[in-house]
Write a protein that holds these residues in place. Structure first.
Motif, PDB file in Angstrom:
ATOM      1  N   HIS A 277       5.742   1.102   6.841  1.00  0.00           N
ATOM      2  CA  HIS A 277       6.150   1.478   5.486  1.00  0.00           C
ATOM      3  C   HIS A 277       7.261   0.565   4.985  1.00  0.00           C
ATOM      4  O   HIS A 277       7.324   0.238   3.795  1.00  0.00           O
ATOM      5  CB  HIS A 277       6.607   2.939   5.463  1.00  0.00           C
TER       6      HIS A 277
ATOM      7  N   SER B  91       3.566   1.257   1.119  1.00  0.00           N
ATOM      8  CA  SER B  91       2.524   2.291   1.119  1.00  0.00           C
ATOM      9  C   SER B  91       1.259   1.736   1.754  1.00  0.00           C
ATOM     10  O   SER B  91       1.098   0.521   1.877  1.00  0.00           O
ATOM     11  CB  SER B  91       2.213   2.746  -0.313  1.00  0.00           C
ATOM     12  N   LYS B  92       0.369   2.632   2.110  1.00  0.00           N
ATOM     13  CA  LYS B  92      -0.909   2.208   2.675  1.00  0.00           C
ATOM     14  C   LYS B  92      -1.690   1.394   1.644  1.00  0.00           C
ATOM     15  O   LYS B  92      -2.342   0.393   1.981  1.00  0.00           O
ATOM     16  CB  LYS B  92      -1.737   3.416   3.108  1.00  0.00           C
TER      17      LYS B  92
END
Length: 200
Positions: free
Chosen positions: A47, A52-53
């Motif tokens: 992170h 974020s993913k």
């Protein structure tokens, strides 16, 4: 090693891990924890580097496109004639690294995600335009522009279609067979234009 020197290494490890996890699962519905575990780092560090993913996934598709672009430039620079450049474009589209099962699964997952994500769709449109533009650039030296555009559209469709066929494990088409089919398509159209006296 200083921390600043580790960041590019860890970022690349996370991108590589994302590609493998997506390829293994065949979907973008993976977690940051899954990716971090595969990369051997903590989810918190993942992170920290990507936020974020979604940002990590965008970087993953960007990395795939960057590698394909770099390979294409190298292949084109090694070719001498327009016809050689066409062959180089075809071959680089079916190179072994692009045909790795994880990579194929990841590409298909990204194409599916493009229906929902404008960012992913934009990157894939860039790929499609780049392939078409490169094909047309070489074909224009061999035939009129209208014919070059038509043959380029067909060749690009064959490349994409054969790539998708490779994902069908029950009916795969190998690298050399895919190259040969696409080469036959381009050659047959150029030969036809030559017979009609329309080739350059």
């Amino acid at each position: 090693m200083p921390k600043v020197g580790m960041e590019p290494v860890r970022r690349k490890a996370l991108v590589d891990a994302a590609l493998r996890v997506i390829g293994d699962q065949g979907t973008l519905a993976v977690t940051m924890s899954d990716i971090a575990r595969r990369a051997g780092v903590s989810p918190a560090l993942a992170h920290h580097y990507f936020g974020s993913k979604e940002q990590l996934l965008i970087e993953t598709v960007r990395s795939l496109l960057r590698q394909l672009r770099d390979d294409t430039v190298t292949a084109l620079n090694a070719a001498t004639t327009p016809r050689d450049k066409l062959s180089a474009l075809i071959r680089v589209s079916f190179q072994a690294s692009q045909f790795a099962p994880d990579t194929i699964a990841a590409w298909l997952a990204f194409y599916s995600e493009a229906q929902r994500s404008e960012d992913v769709r934009r990157f894939l449109v860039v790929y499609a335009r780049r392939l078409r533009s490169n094909l047309i650039a070489s074909l224009k030296a061999l035939c009129p522009v209208d014919d070059a555009e038509r043959i380029a559209e067909g060749a690009a469709a064959m490349i994409d279609g054969l790539y998708i066929r490779q994902s069908l494990r029950s009916a795969p088409i190998g690298i050399e067979a895919s190259i040969a089919l696409t080469e036959d398509y381009v050659t047959s159209h150029l030969d036809q234009l030559h017979r009609q006296g329309r080739a350059i």
